[in-house]
Design a protein around this motif. Structure first.
Motif, PDB file in Angstrom:
ATOM      1  N   ILE A  80       0.879  -1.167   0.000  1.00  0.00           N
ATOM      2  CA  ILE A  80       0.000   0.000   0.000  1.00  0.00           C
ATOM      3  C   ILE A  80       0.916   1.216   0.000  1.00  0.00           C
ATOM      4  CG2 ILE A  80      -1.707   1.313   1.324  1.00  0.00           C
ATOM      5  CD1 ILE A  80      -2.663  -1.411   2.453  1.00  0.00           C
ATOM      6  N   LEU A  81       0.912   1.968  -1.101  1.00  0.00           N
ATOM      7  CA  LEU A  81       1.849   3.076  -1.246  1.00  0.00           C
ATOM      8  C   LEU A  81       1.075   4.364  -1.480  1.00  0.00           C
ATOM      9  CD1 LEU A  81       5.209   3.128  -3.071  1.00  0.00           C
ATOM     10  CD2 LEU A  81       3.551   4.927  -3.562  1.00  0.00           C
ATOM     11  N   ASN A  82       1.285   5.338  -0.589  1.00  0.00           N
ATOM     12  CA  ASN A  82       0.624   6.638  -0.691  1.00  0.00           C
ATOM     13  C   ASN A  82       1.636   7.676  -1.151  1.00  0.00           C
ATOM     14  OD1 ASN A  82      -2.025   5.873   0.322  1.00  0.00           O
ATOM     15  ND2 ASN A  82      -0.991   5.539   2.273  1.00  0.00           N
ATOM     16  N   ILE A  83       1.420   8.220  -2.351  1.00  0.00           N
ATOM     17  CA  ILE A  83       2.397   9.173  -2.872  1.00  0.00           C
ATOM     18  C   ILE A  83       2.257  10.510  -2.157  1.00  0.00           C
ATOM     19  CG2 ILE A  83       2.497   7.982  -5.094  1.00  0.00           C
ATOM     20  CD1 ILE A  83       0.968  10.376  -6.288  1.00  0.00           C
ATOM     21  N   ASP A  84       3.387  11.226  -2.085  1.00  0.00           N
ATOM     22  CA  ASP A  84       3.466  12.421  -1.244  1.00  0.00           C
ATOM     23  C   ASP A  84       3.829  13.684  -2.017  1.00  0.00           C
ATOM     24  OD1 ASP A  84       3.631  13.281   1.759  1.00  0.00           O
ATOM     25  OD2 ASP A  84       5.412  14.152   0.833  1.00  0.00           O
ATOM     26  N   SER A  85       4.406  13.535  -3.217  1.00  0.00           N
ATOM     27  CA  SER A  85       4.915  14.721  -3.907  1.00  0.00           C
ATOM     28  C   SER A  85       4.948  14.504  -5.414  1.00  0.00           C
ATOM     29  CB  SER A  85       6.327  15.050  -3.417  1.00  0.00           C
ATOM     30  OG  SER A  85       7.236  14.050  -3.875  1.00  0.00           O
ATOM     31  N   PHE A  86       5.193  15.606  -6.152  1.00  0.00           N
ATOM     32  CA  PHE A  86       5.303  15.517  -7.604  1.00  0.00           C
ATOM     33  C   PHE A  86       6.579  14.789  -8.030  1.00  0.00           C
ATOM     34  CE2 PHE A  86       2.161  18.942  -7.305  1.00  0.00           C
ATOM     35  CZ  PHE A  86       1.244  18.522  -8.258  1.00  0.00           C
ATOM     36  N   THR A  87       7.588  14.755  -7.158  1.00  0.00           N
ATOM     37  CA  THR A  87       8.777  13.947  -7.444  1.00  0.00           C
ATOM     38  C   THR A  87       8.379  12.487  -7.647  1.00  0.00           C
ATOM     39  OG1 THR A  87      10.264  15.403  -6.211  1.00  0.00           O
ATOM     40  CG2 THR A  87      10.992  13.130  -6.536  1.00  0.00           C
TER      41      THR A  87
END
Length: 395
Positions: free
Chosen positions: A102-109
């Motif tokens: 389960i991966l929650n992205i945090d930024s535009f990078t």
């Protein structure tokens, strides 16, 4: 272990730890059938504790490449890891996606990483997205971020969340499957979780084309404290709002840390010297703020004395000081309390959260950790000595 335990040491009460976990699990499971508990590794990364929660069926909630590798080393399968935070590496980011974490992205990078890489075998990558929103305006004075706003996730108010969704929708191999709403608060109030849940409803209504498989409300609950909100109260507030728009087939994710480990862990130290300075009696112990207050916050401690003080005199001022050479390493100022002597032991209660994880290797090294299981004691970590300190150093 039948011999007297040498101070200083942390003591884990396994029965209390078990009760905290079971109380939380039952409270939330009774309100929402599809539940994942992700233990917040950063809160206390002691391997014994992480492994304990793994055996209870919890996922590992990690926020860095090192924590990701630690979870793997401790036997978590990739699909039992929740990967959050701003300091993922691109390598572990892709590994997590390939392994169905389960991966929650945090930024535009991280969106750029998604553009650079594609899944193997023509499969879809499922991701969650962390939303940054103005919780402070909803709960004035309750957030850690205050008026400045939080640092994590894609901001809703300025349109970055919307822009991130649009960028992700251009990638035919990406499916947005989750919404992550964790916020850091000072109060841990029920009102905070009400507004977090209301935000999940708002996003559901605005982005009708998104079909979230999970809603992750984060952690930050109280736990094991009688005068604070209970797990069932949190569960009730969150689920009664979510069920207005979300099917109970949707998975609810919670990421507890302090609520599980703070209250079952204490720190035991003893008085090693006594001196008088002006009108104060200063008692130095073989523990320190390093162990239980590493950020040197203005903090009140709940303590118990291990010795019988009944017949002792009352002393006007007794200052409990740590072993370091820092003048501000002061833990307690006792006013009109029973006199303490050399070798008296003091137990600092509720010390399981953000203590071991943040403790520096300054002057003294990590103390041992003991597990108490009813009347049996075992070692979870030996005291670090020079050998451990020197590992991987070159002269």
């Amino acid at each position: 272990m039948n011999e007297k335990i040498e101070t200083p040491y942390f003591l884990i009460d396994k029965e209390k730890l078990e009760k905290n976990f079971e109380d939380m699990y039952v409270a939330f499971k009774n309100k929402w059938k599809n539940l994942i508990i992700g233990y917040s590794v950063k809160t206390n990364s002691l391997p014994w504790i992480i492994n304990y929660f793994k055996e209870k069926g919890a996922y590992a909630e990690v926020v860095s490449k090192d924590e990701f590798e630690l979870a793997k080393a401790l036997g978590f399968s990739l699909n039992n890891i929740i990967y959050n935070g701003p300091i993922k590496s691109e390598k572990t980011f892709i590994e997590a996606l390939e392994g169905n974490s389960i991966l929650n992205i945090d930024s535009f990078t991280e969106i750029e990483w998604l553009k650079k890489n594609k899944p193997k075998n023509q499969r879809m990558w499922e991701i969650g997205i962390r939303i940054n929103f103005d919780l402070e305006s909803m709960c004035p004075g309750e957030t850690v971020m205050g008026q400045m706003g939080g640092r994590f996730g894609f901001n809703y108010e300025n349109g970055e969340f919307f822009n991130a969704i649009k960028e992700l929708e251009k990638l035919e191999y990406i499916k947005i499957s989750g919404l992550h709403l964790h916020n850091s608060t000072k109060t841990r109030s029920l009102n905070v979780y009400k507004d977090i849940s209301e935000m999940a409803i708002k996003i559901k209504e605005e982005f009708k084309n998104l079909n979230f498989k999970y809603i992750d409300v984060g952690g930050g609950f109280f736990g094991g404290l009688k005068d604070k909100p209970q797990f069932l109260e949190y569960a009730k507030v969150i689920t009664e709002i979510l069920e207005k728009k979300y099917s109970k087939d949707t998975t609810l994710i919670i990421e507890p840390g302090a609520s599980l480990v703070a209250s079952p862990i204490s720190f035991i130290s003893k008085v090693i010297s006594i001196k008088n300075v002006k009108e104060n009696r200063i008692l130095t112990i073989n523990g320190s703020c390093n162990n239980i207050n590493p950020l040197m916050r203005d903090k009140k401690f709940n303590i118990k004395f291990k010795n019988d003080l009944t017949a002792r005199n009352i002393i006007k001022n007794q200052i409990i000081a740590g072993y370091t050479c820092m003048e501000n390493d002061i833990l307690l100022c006792l006013k009109n309390e029973k006199e303490l002597f050399l070798n008296d032991e003091i137990e600092f209660l509720n010390m399981g959260s953000y203590t071991m994880t943040l403790s520096p290797l300054f002057i003294e090294y990590f103390p041992k950790v003991i597990v108490k299981d009813k009347d049996k004691y075992s070692i979870a970590r030996e005291r670090w000595a020079v050998k451990e300190f020197l590992q991987k150093n070159y002269l």
